[in-house]
Design an enzyme around this catalytic site. Structure first.
Site, PDB file in Angstrom:
ATOM      1  N   GLU A 262      14.624   8.900  23.753  1.00 52.71           N
ATOM      2  CA  GLU A 262      13.565   9.749  24.284  1.00 52.71           C
ATOM      3  C   GLU A 262      13.171   9.281  25.680  1.00 52.71           C
ATOM      4  OE1 GLU A 262      10.292   9.941  21.540  1.00 52.71           O
ATOM      5  OE2 GLU A 262      11.491  10.880  19.961  1.00 52.71           O
ATOM      6  N   HIS A 280       8.213  15.243  20.490  1.00 53.96           N
ATOM      7  CA  HIS A 280       7.406  14.167  19.895  1.00 53.96           C
ATOM      8  C   HIS A 280       5.918  14.548  19.900  1.00 53.96           C
ATOM      9  CE1 HIS A 280       7.719   9.606  18.984  1.00 53.96           C
ATOM     10  NE2 HIS A 280       6.707  10.134  18.318  1.00 53.96           N
TER      11      HIS A 280
END
Length: 527
Positions: A262, A280
């Site tokens: 990420e 997220h």
């Protein structure tokens, strides 16, 4: 008294800073710093409050010369080097409950989105297509939800799923049969869950045990058409195998809020039919962000001001209410650990920490940590409650905790027993009425003594004239005796002498004491 100083290095609700100030801390809000800029300023702070942007690496910790606590406003601490923090004696806290409902709701939302193909239907309709026959969903009622991880968030998801009239099968090594019944779920092994589940949702931390738990092999064991949701941590499933399963049709749909890497700017999964993803967002509600910011400020301030430990990942929890009650017991435990550590002649392999009487009614973990803290000072001059268990484990020390319900000679007793090459050796202590720690036994010899300041420990043969000789020796050296404590196994047998001295004991004096008739052991102690 100097106020503890805290740095908030990521953007948080402004009320967090206010809580720090109200509870007696100075606080600076300095966000967006590069690692090099953070290294340059971190040395002046006692506490560091972060979210996910700040990366607390070994290099940052090396520069954090005064740091005592790191607080993560949220659950995941992937951005903190916890082993390095533990070795340095820094408490690492998170806020596991502040965003639990938000994350659980996101998982349920993604489950519905998969069941009814909502993102694709929205995009198609807004494109003016009106493809009513293309989007044929499934009901969740009556379906089986496979829950991997039945902790705080997992249990909330389970309760919501049961409210939707789903069946819930849970896999969690720490889930007891009693807790499964209480939750209303079926406890199962992983293979059983994979075979039964119509939907699978993950709610575990990322550890060596859970990494890739939905591997290629395990994904192949799932029911055809299964829909998979992950709002926990990237790395829990094999993304390449998931892509293959979606392409082949074996997996009916997948929704990911988290990725192995990420931010996920590129992924083979992007554009795959029946795949949904979000960036997220599990904890991204106004309520959750306020909750975790306030909680981390409260927890960190409690630790820095009063010693309370809540939601720590590398030491036992100790509430602000517990701390004053436990403090005298921890002081006693640390002195006993220090005594054992200073008297040990070789590397220790095992240690047993036993409590009885009033001590047996308390939280034993802080007591045990204090014993290790005292013991490990023989290895490190920067040891504390956080890194003491780390140092003990590093040296292969086997630690055992024992709680006795029996009534003894004292209203409370802590006993520390170590395994040495000469066999087991133990010391024991109690608290007097005013809460003062007192040694009551050393290596099988009854002796009452304060453990404080400079002390001289002597084991000798019990014989007339010895006390006079040691007194003369210390007097000639100009050393004043503060207190005098004597015990023996039997008349004429082995005797133990503990003297408190007003000043450090020079090495030549120790050698002269060793050469006195009948002396077996001489040791200078410091508490």
């Amino acid at each position: 008294m100097t106020k503890p100083k805290v740095l908030i290095s990521d953007k948080m609700d402004p009320n967090a800073a206010q809580i720090f100030r109200e509870r007696g801390c100075e606080v600076d809000e300095i966000t967006g710093k590069t690692p090099e800029e953070l290294k340059a300023i971190i040395g002046q702070y006692d506490g560091l409050a972060i979210r996910s942007a700040t990366k607390v690496t070994q290099e940052i910790l090396d520069a954090a010369t005064n740091l005592k606590v790191i607080g993560r406003a949220g659950i995941g601490v992937d951005n903190v080097d916890i082993p390095a923090a533990s070795a340095k004696g820094v408490v690492v806290m998170n806020t596991p409950f502040g965003n639990s409902i938000t994350t659980a709701e996101h998982a349920i939302a993604l489950m519905f989105a998969l069941a009814r193909q909502l993102p694709e239907a929205d995009a198609s309709t807004q494109a003016g297509k009106w493809e009513k026959n293309r989007f044929m969903g499934v009901e969740v009622t009556g379906k089986t939800l496979g829950l991997i991880g039945a902790g705080n968030i997992g249990s909330i998801v389970a309760s919501r799923a049961l409210g939707l009239r789903m069946k819930v099968v849970a896999y969690d090594p720490f889930l007891t049969p009693e807790r499964a019944v209480e939750m209303g779920v079926e406890k199962a092994d992983l293979d059983t869950l994979l075979a039964k589940a119509d939907f699978i949702t993950l709610h575990t931390p990322l550890t060596d045990q859970t990494r890739n738990i939905l591997s290629r092999e395990n994904l192949a064991k799932t029911k055809k058409g299964v829909r998979i949701i992950n709002c926990a941590r990237g790395g829990l499933l094999d993304e390449a195998a998931l892509k293959e399963g979606l392409d082949s049709g074996h997996i009916g749909g997948a929704a990911l809020d988290v990725f192995a890497e990420e931010p996920a700017k590129q992924s083979p999964l992007f554009g795959t039919p029946n795949f949904i993803c979000t960036p997220h967002l599990g904890a991204s509600t106004n309520e959750a962000q306020v909750n975790v910011a306030l909680q981390v400020a409260e927890q960190m301030a409690d630790y820095l001001v009063s010693g309370g430990v809540t939601n720590a990942l590398n030491m036992p929890s100790l509430s602000a209410e517990e701390a004053p009650k436990l403090r005298p017991y921890m002081a006693l435990a640390e002195k006993l650990g220090s005594l054992v550590g200073q008297l040990a002649h070789d590397n220790l392999t095992k240690i047993a920490i036993e409590v009885e009487g009033a001590a047996a009614q308390l939280n034993i973990k802080p007591i045990s940590g204090a014993v290790l803290c005292g013991l490990m000072r023989r290895y490190s001059d920067t040891v504390n409650m956080v890194n003491a268990p780390f140092l003990a484990k590093e040296r292969g020390l086997d630690v055992r905790e024992v709680r006795h319900d029996r009534e003894g000679d004292y209203h409370t007793l802590i006993r520390v027993t170590v395994q040495t090459s000469q066999g087991e050796r133990s010391v024991a202590g109690t608290l007097f009425g005013n809460g003062e720690p007192r040694l009551v036994e050393a290596f099988g010899i009854k002796v009452e003594a304060d453990l404080a300041g400079h002390m001289l420990y002597i084991v000798n043969e019990d014989a007339p004239g010895f006390i006079g000789r040691i007194g003369t020796l210390l007097g000639e050296a100009g050393l004043n005796i503060g207190t005098f404590h004597l015990g023996r196994r039997s008349a004429g047998g082995e005797a133990l002498l503990l003297l408190s001295i007003d000043a450090p004991i020079p090495e030549p004096v120790l050698w002269k004491a060793c050469n006195l008739p009948g002396v077996k052991t001489v040791k200078a102690l410091q508490f």
